[in-house]
Structures are given as structure tokens and as C-alpha cells.
Design an enzyme around this catalytic site. Structure first.
Site, PDB file in Angstrom:
ATOM      1  CE  LYS A 162      -3.795  -2.385   2.293  1.00 42.44           C
ATOM      2  NZ  LYS A 162      -4.438  -2.815   3.524  1.00 42.44           N
ATOM      3  CD  GLN A 200      -3.400  -4.245   6.683  1.00 42.61           C
ATOM      4  OE1 GLN A 200      -3.618  -3.246   6.008  1.00 42.61           O
ATOM      5  NE2 GLN A 200      -3.645  -5.454   6.237  1.00 42.61           N
ATOM      6  CG  ASP A 258      -9.941  -0.130   5.445  1.00 44.63           C
ATOM      7  OD1 ASP A 258      -9.681  -0.687   4.374  1.00 44.63           O
ATOM      8  OD2 ASP A 258      -9.644  -0.591   6.562  1.00 44.63           O
TER       9      ASP A 258
END
Ligand code: GUN
Length: 303
Positions: free
Chosen positions: A53, A97, A120
Site C-alpha cells: 500500500k 490495518q 477503508d
């Protein structure tokens, strides 16, 4: 006849080229898209995903607010780091994450992210908007799968899609997206999970079969209708001393056997994976564009 193999990398590159033009346009308005990725601990798969990412963001010329925190980080400290990113005007997107270490309440952390920066798509506000068919940030893997299907010329309107796996990251958002009244929806969805009876029978009725259960090679040819489109979301690490890294990635589909029966299939790796990161870039660009279009609305969290 063997299936055509969907090249996820090529589709991802096409979308990234489109995004690069939008980033240039933003920069002309004085805005550099900014993303803050927070990683807690050293889980090898998470480190690898986050590295990917971060690399993609660098290549796209984003401002970075990334933070790598030790596994011992307290929930309060993590919440304070999220708060800093929430308040930082250079940051348009935040991603924490998952999974988080067991001592941290992941739901509480996700809830602390400002919905207007939730690239997200996991904040309850984002999930609620998705369910209601309102503009929102769509979780990246689910969004990437829809883009992969559309860009591969697969007709979703009226198709019977069977999804195996009901996770918040993939199965649930995907079922919502594909049933939206939209040009990238209008499908009929069967969402299967660990308590589904006669899974093989459901799967074999799919025009489009999406395997997102995390069970290596569980989808065998008997579970696939001849000519079906098969999308494999699985990425299980299996030890392999012959590989430099000591492991290889195995999908949820028995690829070699199923490709003889399907019309279109994604490989692992190189199928869905490249789209996940690309859709994170996409959501971050969208967030920055919303800031330009309507700074007050973006600040209040309206999409
Ligand atoms: N872990 C694996 N995939 C994801 C994702 O898409 N978002 C977050 N936050 N964590 C993940």
C-alpha cells in the site's frame, strides 16, 4: 475449452493511469492526496500488505501519514494516533490495518476514524451508507472485484452471483454492492457461509462464483457450472521451501482443474490482489476531490 484468465495487474494499471490524471488535476488546485496507514505489530502478512500500500501511494505521489507501531501499543495510544490523523488537513484517508493485536478492540478503533476519511469503508457510517445505496467509501477488495468484473466485460445485470464467505471486508459489502440498483449492480446474490447447507449445489448454480472463504482450494470443478466466471479472493500462505520467501500464496479455488470448466477466472496471485490496493488509491483520490468540491461537507463527514 480452458477459461480466459483475468489479468488483475493490467486492470489495476489501467485504473491507476486514470487516477494519475485525477491526482495531477488535484495538484493543480493545490491539493496533494494524503493517506495515513497505521500498522500495529509485525504480522508478516500485514507487513507485506502495508508495504504494498505504501509503495503504491509513493508511486502515485501521495502525501504519507503512515505509522508503524509496536505490538505492545495500547488501545488509548492507537486511538490518539487516529485522532491526530483525523485532525490533520493533509490527510484525506486513514486505514488501520487489520487484524489488530488481541488486547485492542478493533470495533472501537474503526469507530474512531472520521467517516469522511474512512477510505477503508469499514466505519459503521460507511457500511450503513453502502447498505442504503448512498454515496460512500466502498471496502477496497469488494470494490476491486466489481471493477474487475465490469472491466472484463462481465454482465452483472440479472446475473446470479454466489459469494462464498460473509466477512465484513469482502462477502457482506460485495453482496450489498452487487444488489444495488446501478450499472455495476442489479445482480441476484446468494451469500454462502460456514452454516450453509449444500454449498456445492448453491455454487454450481452461479453464473459468477466468488470464493472468499480463506479455505485453500475448496472450490473444485464439481462446484462450478460450465462457462461460469470464477473470482478467487483467497490468499493463504502455504509453506514452500522451493520459494525464495519460504511460502507460496494459495487461493480458495482449485485453479488448474476449475480453469478447464470456467469461461473466465482470476489467478492467485495476480487476480484480485492488485485491485485491492488500487481501490484504496481510488478512495483516497475521491476523498481529496470531495474536499475540493465541498470543504464544509467533507469536514462534517457528508459524502
Ligand atoms: N487486512 C486485510 N485486508 C484489509 C483491508 O482491506 N483493510 C484493513 N483495514 N485491514 C485489512
Amino acid at each position: 475449452m480452458a477459461a480466459r484468465i483475468i489479468d488483475g495487474k493490467a486492470v489495476a494499471e489501467e485504473i491507476r493511469r486514470e487516477l494519475a490524471a485525477r491526482v495531477e488535476e488535484l495538484k493543480r488546485s493545490g491539493i496533494v492526496p494524503g493517506l495515513g496507514v497505521i500498522l500495529v505489530g509485525e504480522d508478516p502478512a500485514s507487513v507485506s500488505y502495508v508495504t504494498g500500500k505504501e509503495r503504491a501511494c509513493r508511486e502515485m505521489g501521495f502525501h504519507s501519514g503512515n505509522r508503524h507501531l509496536p505490538a505492545s501499543t495500547s488501545e488509548e495510544e492507537l486511538l490518539s494516533q487516529v485522532r491526530e490523523l483525523n485532525e490533520d488537513p493533509r490527510i484525506h484517508g486513514i486505514l488501520v490495518q487489520l487484524p489488530l493485536p488481541a488486547h485492542i478492540d478493533a470495533e472501537r478503533v474503526l469507530l474512531s476514524i472520521s467517516p469522511e476519511k474512512d477510505v477503508d469503508g469499514l466505519h459503521p457510517v460507511s457500511v450503513g451508507r453502502l447498505v442504503l445505496g448512498q454515496p460512500t467509501f466502498v471496502p477496497c477488495t469488494a470494490h476491486g472485484i466489481v471493477k474487475l468484473l465490469v472491466k472484463s466485460g462481465v454482465r452483472l445485470d440479472g446475473a446470479h452471483v454466489v459469494i462464498v464467505g460473509r466477512s465484513n471486508l469482502v462477502g457482506r459489502p460485495l453482496a450489498n454492492l452487487l444488489t444495488q440498483r446501478s450499472s455495476e449492480g442489479n445482480a441476484t446474490v446468494t451469500l454462502c457461509h460456514t452454516h450453509t447447507r449444500n454449498l456445492a449445489e448453491h455454487a454450481a448454480r452461479a453464473d459468477i462464483l466468488i470464493a472468499a472463504s480463506g479455505s485453500p482450494r475448496m472450490i473444485t470443478p464439481e462446484m462450478v457450472k460450465a462457462g461460469a466466471v470464477v473470482i478467487d479472493v483467497g490468499v493463504t500462505r502455504v509453506e514452500d521451501p522451493a520459494k525464495k520467501k519460504g511460502f507460496r500464496l494459495v487461493g480458495d479455488v482449485d485453479f488448474d482443474a476449475v480453469k478447464e470448466k470456467a469461461s473466465l477466472i482470476t489467478p492467485v496471485p495476480g487476480g484480485v490482489g492488485p485491485l485491492t490496493i488500487t481501490m484504496l488509491l481510488y478512495n483516497t483520490v475521491e476523498s481529496a476531490e470531495r474536499r475540493v468540491a465541498d470543504p464544509a461537507a467533507a469536514a462534517k463527514g457528508r459524502a
